[in-house]
Scaffold this active site. Structure first.
Site, PDB file in Angstrom:
ATOM      1  N   HIS A 189       0.988   0.638   0.909  1.00  0.00           N
ATOM      2  CA  HIS A 189       1.992   1.179   0.002  1.00  0.00           C
ATOM      3  C   HIS A 189       3.284   1.569   0.728  1.00  0.00           C
ATOM      4  O   HIS A 189       3.270   2.101   1.838  1.00  0.00           O
ATOM      5  CB  HIS A 189       1.444   2.384  -0.748  1.00  0.00           C
ATOM      6  N   ASP A 190       4.398   1.233   0.112  1.00  0.00           N
ATOM      7  CA  ASP A 190       5.743   1.610   0.565  1.00  0.00           C
ATOM      8  C   ASP A 190       6.161   0.929   1.865  1.00  0.00           C
ATOM      9  O   ASP A 190       7.212   1.262   2.423  1.00  0.00           O
ATOM     10  CB  ASP A 190       5.873   3.137   0.729  1.00  0.00           C
ATOM     11  N   GLY A 201       0.618   2.410   5.241  1.00  0.00           N
ATOM     12  CA  GLY A 201       1.683   2.857   4.357  1.00  0.00           C
ATOM     13  C   GLY A 201       2.939   3.279   5.100  1.00  0.00           C
ATOM     14  O   GLY A 201       2.879   3.789   6.218  1.00  0.00           O
TER      15      GLY A 201
END
Length: 268
Positions: free
Chosen positions: A126-127, A144
């Site tokens: 994520h991200d 992440g």
């Protein structure tokens, strides 16, 4: 749901209402395309690929069997907020790779650039922000919030710790754990990730002028051996070097980071 007349969707595929399937796309057998997915022109989903979440796939990207693209983050702080995954053009996402959407706390968008190759079983958390022409070899794990610059190569079975930045043109050897930032054009190897020189092969393949490579070598020696802290040496390079690539390394070091740096052997 919007399916371009030129697109080919196999009868066994599931395309949920709201999805956008672009010109010339091919959606193979037993694929799933979620309601907030947009496929650009000539995207190919091979059999059993899953594309879900608020996900945009750029033109001519190919997603191979059993890849899962756009699922929710593997983050216990995620509570269902609406976040995105954006993948660029001409990417190749190989078998069983996984790419997650972002989180509210991380900016809300996981982003992959153009011409990226994500090999079998690799993961993009994520991200994460992945540049152009990046190669993630088999079973690489990008945690992440990581940032990978253009032309980065990460060798097979390697892991990159959350929040780590890897500068443009760097190369990470196989079976390596990277827990700190890597300077642009750096060469990292060993199980616990040691900065062991420059990616000279990559620089030569890109056609970088010999004078620039010489300047980079001198800059690396400055970072390894000069007095003062690592940041002090980077400031010296920023002030004294005429090389754009050397200044790129200096700027990278002097930019605020959530991690410390891998430093040259002998450096502090």
């Amino acid at each position: 749901m919007s399916i371009h007349p030129s697109a080919k969707v196999h009868p066994s595929a599931v395309v949920e209402p709201g999805a956008v399937i672009g010109e010339g796309c091919e959606v193979g057998p037993f694929c799933l395309v979620g309601p907030e997915v947009t496929l650009g022109a000539r995207v190919v989903l091979k059999s059993h690929a899953v594309v879900t979440g608020w996900t945009e796939i750029g033109d001519e990207t190919v997603i191979f069997p059993f890849a899962t693209v756009g699922e929710v983050p593997q983050d216990l702080k995620y509570h269902g907020e609406r976040t995105r995954l954006v993948i660029g053009k001409r990417c190749r996402i190989r078998e069983a790779a996984t790419l997650n959407t972002g989180t509210e706390g991380g900016g809300g968008v996981t982003r992959v650039g153009d011409d990226v190759l994500i090999m079998t079983g690799a993961h993009v958390g994520h991200d994460a922000q992945i540049g152009n022409r990046v190669i993630l070899v088999n079973h690489v794990a990008i945690a992440g919030h990581c940032v990978l610059g253009d032309d980065v190569i990460v060798g097979g079975l390697s892991g990159v710790h959350q929040w780590v930045r890897i500068g443009q043109g760097a190369i990470i050897g196989a079976v390596t754990m990277v827990t700190n930032d890597v300077i642009p054009y750096g060469l990292v190897q060993a199980p616990r990730g040691e900065l062991d020189g420059l990616n000279l092969v990559g620089l030569k393949r890109r056609g970088v002028d010999r004078s620039e490579i010489t300047a980079l070598r001198a800059a690396y020696q400055t970072l390894a051996q000069e007095d003062g802290s690592f940041q002090d040496r980077a400031r010296k390079l920023a002030e004294e070097s005429d090389s754009a690539l050397v200044r790129e390394i200096a700027d990278f070091i002097l930019t605020k980071s959530d991690r410390s740096f891998l430093t040259p052997k002998g450096g502090r």
